[in-house]
Write a protein that holds these residues in place. Sequence first.
Motif, PDB file in Angstrom:
ATOM      1  N   ARG A 250       0.829  -1.199   0.000  1.00 42.76           N
ATOM      2  CA  ARG A 250       0.000   0.000   0.000  1.00 42.76           C
ATOM      3  C   ARG A 250       0.865   1.252   0.000  1.00 42.76           C
ATOM      4  NH1 ARG A 250      -3.805  -1.691   4.888  1.00 42.76           N
ATOM      5  NH2 ARG A 250      -1.937  -2.940   5.297  1.00 42.76           N
ATOM      6  N   LEU A 251       0.288   2.334  -0.495  1.00 45.49           N
ATOM      7  CA  LEU A 251       0.982   3.600  -0.629  1.00 45.49           C
ATOM      8  C   LEU A 251       0.048   4.711  -0.163  1.00 45.49           C
ATOM      9  CD1 LEU A 251       3.730   4.664  -1.859  1.00 45.49           C
ATOM     10  CD2 LEU A 251       2.385   5.239  -3.890  1.00 45.49           C
ATOM     11  N   PHE A 252       0.498   5.479   0.852  1.00 46.65           N
ATOM     12  CA  PHE A 252      -0.301   6.598   1.355  1.00 46.65           C
ATOM     13  C   PHE A 252       0.284   7.883   0.796  1.00 46.65           C
ATOM     14  CE2 PHE A 252      -1.415   9.803   4.632  1.00 46.65           C
ATOM     15  CZ  PHE A 252      -2.795   9.681   4.587  1.00 46.65           C
ATOM     16  N   VAL A 253      -0.569   8.634   0.086  1.00 49.43           N
ATOM     17  CA  VAL A 253      -0.153   9.910  -0.506  1.00 49.43           C
ATOM     18  C   VAL A 253      -0.985  11.018   0.116  1.00 49.43           C
ATOM     19  CG1 VAL A 253       0.786   9.029  -2.654  1.00 49.43           C
ATOM     20  CG2 VAL A 253      -1.674   9.362  -2.467  1.00 49.43           C
ATOM     21  N   THR A 254      -0.324  12.108   0.485  1.00 49.33           N
ATOM     22  CA  THR A 254      -1.001  13.157   1.226  1.00 49.33           C
ATOM     23  C   THR A 254      -0.444  14.512   0.841  1.00 49.33           C
ATOM     24  OG1 THR A 254      -1.674  13.852   3.461  1.00 49.33           O
ATOM     25  CG2 THR A 254       0.601  13.097   3.199  1.00 49.33           C
ATOM     26  N   GLY A 255      -1.187  15.562   1.170  1.00 45.94           N
ATOM     27  CA  GLY A 255      -0.743  16.922   0.891  1.00 45.94           C
ATOM     28  C   GLY A 255      -1.727  17.939   1.427  1.00 45.94           C
ATOM     29  N   GLY A 256      -1.375  19.200   1.273  1.00 46.46           N
ATOM     30  CA  GLY A 256      -2.228  20.283   1.733  1.00 46.46           C
ATOM     31  C   GLY A 256      -3.070  20.849   0.610  1.00 46.46           C
ATOM     32  N   TYR A 257      -3.440  22.148   0.785  1.00 43.22           N
ATOM     33  CA  TYR A 257      -4.189  22.883  -0.224  1.00 43.22           C
ATOM     34  C   TYR A 257      -5.558  22.264  -0.480  1.00 43.22           C
ATOM     35  CZ  TYR A 257       0.519  24.553  -0.590  1.00 43.22           C
ATOM     36  OH  TYR A 257       1.753  25.043  -0.264  1.00 43.22           O
ATOM     37  N   ASP A 258      -6.140  21.677   0.591  1.00 41.09           N
ATOM     38  CA  ASP A 258      -7.482  21.095   0.533  1.00 41.09           C
ATOM     39  C   ASP A 258      -7.602  19.996  -0.521  1.00 41.09           C
ATOM     40  OD1 ASP A 258      -8.605  22.755   2.584  1.00 41.09           O
ATOM     41  OD2 ASP A 258      -8.574  24.402   1.131  1.00 41.09           O
ATOM     42  N   CYS A 259      -6.489  19.312  -0.785  1.00 40.84           N
ATOM     43  CA  CYS A 259      -6.503  18.204  -1.752  1.00 40.84           C
ATOM     44  C   CYS A 259      -6.511  16.842  -1.070  1.00 40.84           C
ATOM     45  CB  CYS A 259      -5.314  18.317  -2.700  1.00 40.84           C
ATOM     46  SG  CYS A 259      -5.403  19.751  -3.803  1.00 40.84           S
ATOM     47  N   GLY A 260      -6.365  16.810   0.247  1.00 35.99           N
ATOM     48  CA  GLY A 260      -6.559  15.585   0.996  1.00 35.99           C
ATOM     49  C   GLY A 260      -5.511  14.508   0.785  1.00 35.99           C
TER      50      GLY A 260
END
Length: 417
Positions: A250-260
């Motif tokens: 599995r790969l968890f991808v995340t970020g800001g700017y209301d992109c979740g």
Amino acid sequence: MLAPAADWPHFLGPDRNAVSGETGLVRSFPEEGPPILWEKELEVGFGGCAVVGDEVFIIDRVRSESDLLLCLDAATGKEKWRFENPAEGEPPFPGSRSVPTVEEDAVYFVNAFGRVFRIDRKSHKAVWDVKLDERYDGATPKWGWAQPALVVGDVLIVTPFGEKIGTVGLDKKTGEEIWKSGPIGDSHSSPTVLEFGGEKQVVIISVTDKDGKGGLVTSYRPTDGTVLWQTDLYYNKIPIPIATKVGKDRLFVTGGYDCGSKMLKVENSGDEYKLTELWSADKGSQVHPAFEIDEHLYFLANENSNHKVKSRRQTGGLSCWTLDGKELWNTGDEPFMGRGGMVHADGMLIIQDGENGVLRLVDPSPKGFSMLAEANVFGSDLRKRFDLKYWSPPALSDGRLYMRGQDRLLCIDLRKK
């Protein structure tokens, strides 16, 4: 007893995931806070440390004058040597960006304008340098190049982000091209090394169309640049954190700017890979990656849209999630901790508050937030609510924690006496 000292030779430490195997660290602070072994004045910037043996390496920048690679004595913080190169302008949010990559005979770093250097550790001079926009018609990302030079074996991997060439592999000794790959848009996220299907891979998150919400997660074979897989399942208009591997596939991808955030599954059959979305979440971490600890995810759910609005700050802070996408708890505004960096070591999360630099030791538990200790190591005025932009990634080596607060570097002793 303190475990054998481990170097922190590049961005996010030994395994590029901000996890350290060191043990024997303190779990509480005296009233006056932990011992600060030394302090080094710097120019304003964001560049974090690499630590190898008894030397600390950090990228600094004299505004509109020069880029600096500093080598400091790990015991005293005194400068041992420096490499200096004339500045090529000034990026938005002035200052250094990246973390050096240190090997036995060389140090590699990338400045904010995409010039890649190999510096000899004995002569302290540049063996070679490459300007990505000149050689590959690269396009400067919004806030300049922030990616560290990624070395895998004899290949140094960097990202021109050009219209025709997105990623390249260079011979680390000569700077000559070994491979190049097609366009991937641009990014502030760094390529990192992960393993899927028994194969070492270089994975990077990028954005191809900010208005059309086009994004990519791409995997390369590091030796020859072959694209092993690529997916458009995740979009972030300004990607910054690296991808986090979760379990085997599995790969968890995340970020800001209301992109979740999203959890992806990576399946392989022979030479073929298939990616599918398992779940998504509205929350994300704007600057630093998530951690998987005991089959739970932890990240600072803090970003532009919630750090200035008190009612929205209640949704942020340190956040704990199950691996099937359920949020168990978050600290909200108490404490919020801004867009700070974390290290996972000796069963603790060691957190640098991104707004004011407060150091916290946290016992990660799905049962709830459990703070072991906190100290205002930078002496910030905690009554004022503003963001000092203490966003640099911390480094941990030999029980010493290195924290940058824009224009200061602290070396803090976390070793049990």
